[in-house]
Every structure is written in structure tokens, then in C-alpha cells.
Design a protein around this motif. Sequence first.
Motif, short mmCIF file in Angstrom:
data_model
loop_
_atom_site.label_atom_id
_atom_site.label_comp_id
_atom_site.label_asym_id
_atom_site.label_seq_id
_atom_site.Cartn_x
_atom_site.Cartn_y
_atom_site.Cartn_z
N MET A 74 30.02 48.69 40.35
CA MET A 74 29.63 49.30 41.80
C MET A 74 31.84 50.06 42.57
O MET A 74 32.22 48.98 42.61
N LYS A 75 31.81 51.18 43.31
CA LYS A 75 32.75 51.58 43.66
C LYS A 75 32.84 50.43 44.72
O LYS A 75 33.86 49.67 45.29
N THR A 76 32.36 50.47 45.61
CA THR A 76 31.97 49.63 46.95
C THR A 76 32.50 48.06 46.19
O THR A 76 32.80 47.48 47.05
N GLY A 77 32.00 47.45 45.18
CA GLY A 77 32.61 45.98 44.52
C GLY A 77 33.69 46.14 44.37
O GLY A 77 34.56 45.30 44.85
N VAL A 78 34.29 46.95 43.52
CA VAL A 78 35.94 47.24 43.80
C VAL A 78 36.54 47.31 44.94
O VAL A 78 37.93 46.46 44.80
N LEU A 79 36.38 48.12 46.11
CA LEU A 79 37.02 47.97 47.25
C LEU A 79 36.73 46.49 47.47
O LEU A 79 37.90 46.20 48.35
N TRP A 80 35.39 45.92 48.11
CA TRP A 80 35.08 44.89 48.22
C TRP A 80 36.47 43.48 47.41
O TRP A 80 37.00 42.73 47.93
N ASN A 81 36.76 43.66 46.50
CA ASN A 81 37.38 42.50 45.33
C ASN A 81 38.98 42.76 45.88
O ASN A 81 39.20 42.31 46.64
N GLU A 82 39.12 43.93 46.56
CA GLU A 82 40.57 44.60 46.12
C GLU A 82 40.70 43.52 47.96
O GLU A 82 41.43 43.10 48.48
N VAL A 83 39.90 44.19 48.83
CA VAL A 83 40.33 43.94 50.37
C VAL A 83 39.50 42.85 50.56
O VAL A 83 41.02 41.39 51.68
N VAL A 84 39.86 41.04 49.72
CA VAL A 84 39.21 39.64 49.95
C VAL A 84 40.57 39.39 49.00
O VAL A 84 41.07 38.60 49.84
N THR A 85 40.59 39.65 47.73
CA THR A 85 41.95 39.51 47.29
C THR A 85 43.59 39.37 48.07
O THR A 85 44.19 38.62 47.88
N LYS A 86 43.97 40.68 48.86
CA LYS A 86 44.74 40.94 49.85
C LYS A 86 44.85 40.25 51.20
O LYS A 86 45.70 39.35 51.07
N LEU A 87 43.54 39.92 51.70
CA LEU A 87 43.64 38.92 52.36
C LEU A 87 43.71 37.96 52.58
O LEU A 87 44.97 37.14 53.47
N HIS A 88 43.22 36.82 51.25
CA HIS A 88 43.75 36.36 51.09
C HIS A 88 44.88 35.83 50.42
O HIS A 88 45.45 35.05 51.17
N LYS A 89 45.38 36.85 50.21
CA LYS A 89 46.78 36.72 49.52
C LYS A 89 47.83 35.99 50.67
O LYS A 89 48.60 35.66 50.78
#
Length: 368
Positions: A197-212
Motif C-alpha cells: 500500500m502507498k499509504t504504508g510507504v508514506l506511513w513508514n517514511e514519516v515515522v522514520t523521519k520523525l524518529h530520526k
Amino acid sequence: MTPYKLLLLPGDGIGPEVMGEAGRIIAWINARGLAKIETETDLVGGCAYDSHGQAISEATMSKALAADAVMLGAVGGPKWDGVPYDQRPEAGLLRLRKDLDLFANLRPAICYPALADASSLKRDRVDGLDIMIVRELTGGVYFGEPKMITDLGNGQKRAVDTQVYQTSEIERIAIVALDLARERKRLVHSADKRNVMKTGVLWNEVVTKLHKERYGDVTLHHILADNCAMQLVRAPKQFDVIVTDNLFGDMLSDEAAMLTGSLGMLPSASLGEADAKGHRRALYEPVHGSAPDIAGKGAANPIATIASLAMCLRYSFFLGETADRIEAAISKVLDQGLRTADIAQDSCCTVGTKEMGEAIVAALDRGE
Ligand code: IPM
Ligand code: MG
């Protein structure tokens, strides 16, 4: 003492029975002078539809917007199977979530030691389990447009639901999860389906960036939502905080709840953004549904609703100590061997809704 305005929406099925026991605890808190909680009761769900043709009226919505917090029992039942889709009982609950902008749904799954044997998993897998599922609640496929069924005119119909998320929605729920993790074991699993899912791709990207950028002190694991479902029954204690979207959160939280012995035990809080004073719009409700099969029999388990009240005291009224006392009283009553039918055990005493509520008040009275 600042009075708090709490709107009670018992709803359908066992809702009024379990809410009655939360009312008993509120009366105890007021009588003890621990807080001044002013309650008002109104309709939501099927009963609201029966009374005025809508699952929640404008007047009730205004009261919910004006209250310091809202408590809901349950909505729905077979009686309303035939009502128009937009007026089905669940629409009342969904409107409350959406219009109050309650994007963060906190669903703790805690296994009380006394109940470890009631779990469908072996005791050693669940004893001491303490998971917090953080479910995004106002976006995703629940609310995405288009959402419709079209008649194709050739004897076929076509149904569409839309899974949609934007950066800010993912960011704000991830912040709630990562902040909560800081008060717990500093471990977050973010569950998505980025492999399809594209929403999953974005979800992953946003959470990764915020965490970092902001949460280097918290351990973050990404997990595919289906694997998360599997790991929850294989080795649930590996989890601390799980953050996920609306639909996956709906399913994973039912699954996690069952690990603890019964869906009748699990509370939830649905929170909005904090204002300048740190106050959030909030709705508290048990995770279980309206259980029409046992409604009106006085057999329902009121613990999830009483534990939801404890969450309300903690997150909305800043009465953490009283919340702790209520949770301790629930634990004590379970240790004493009192059980409602859903968590019945051979060596224990099965009681009804009212008796369970009374026993919790008695434990509070004894200061246990
Ligand atoms: C929940 C329930 C609701 C949902 C229903 C009643 C609309 O299952 O709170 O988990 O799907 O969100
Ligand atoms: Mg659900």
C-alpha cells in the motif's frame, strides 16, 4: 475545586448497564471530595435513532463539544440492522470521533495476573503483559472518499473505500506514540503494509523521519501489520507501544485485548490535540461492543468501563492518583476471586454487573 463536566453516553445493549457502574464510582469520587464531577446523560447509537431518527443529534454533539470529557458505553445491535447506512448506530460514534477530532486512540492491553489463566494463550506468554496500542482514529479507510457502492447496470455493483493519509496525520499520531513510549519501555513498533500500500510507504517514511530527528532515545521497529498480528499471538511480550492506522488498529486492538483474557477488561481513550493548557478533547469507552446477547441480563463485565473512567481521570482531569486507586481496586477484586461470566473460572465466584461494581467500590472504601 474546579468542577469537571462529563457527558455520559451509555448507548445500546450492555452500554447502560456498564455505564451505571462507572456512575457508581463517580458518585464515590464526588462523595469522598476527591473531585467534583458533574455528569449529564444523553443518547447515542440505536437508542438515539429510535428517539429522533439520528445516531447522534446536533444537541448531543453540542454537549459533547462543550464537555471536558465524554464517556461512551457501546453502540449497535441487530435491532438496527435495517436502518439507512448513514443513520446506523456506529455513525454516531464515528461522528463523535471525527467532529471532536479525536485522532489518537489509546488501547492498553494489560493482563491482570489473576486473569492470566483466562487468556487463550498459555500463562507464561501473557502474565505481566502490558501493551499500548496507539491507533490513528480519524483518517484512513474509515473516512476516506470516495466511499460508495455504484450500480454498474449489468447486474454488477462496484464498491469503493478509500485508504488515504497525509503527512501531518501520520506525524501527529506517531508523536503521541513516541511520547508515550518515553514514559514506558521506550520501544515502539510501527505497523503498516508498505509492501502493498502507498499509504504504508508514506506511513513508514514519516515515522522514520520523525524518529530520526526527535526521538533518538526511543527504539523504533517497523513491522508489517500481518506479521504484527502473528507476533501478537506468538510472543506478545516483545511489544511495548504499537502505532498503526485506523483499520489495522481496529483489528490489532481486538486481538491484543483477547490476549488479556476478555474483551470485557479493556478500556480506551480517544484524544484530540492538546490546547495551550494541555487539555485535550477526549472520549473514553470500553473496547468491547454492545453484546446484545447478554444485554439487560445484568451479566456484563463493567471493568472495561470503570477502567475507562480511570483513564478519563488520568488524561482529562489530571487525577492520576485517583486513577491509580481505581485500577488497584479492580486488581484487588480480581485477586479476591470475583469474576463476571466472561472471565468465569472454576475456583472463582461468578457475579453480575452490579455486584462487580459494588465490590470495586468496597475495595476503594477499604483503601486497597
Ligand atoms: C471499535 C469498534 C468501532 C470501529 C465500530 C463500532 C465502528 O469496532 O471501536 O474498535 O470499528 O472503530
Ligand atoms: Mg473494533
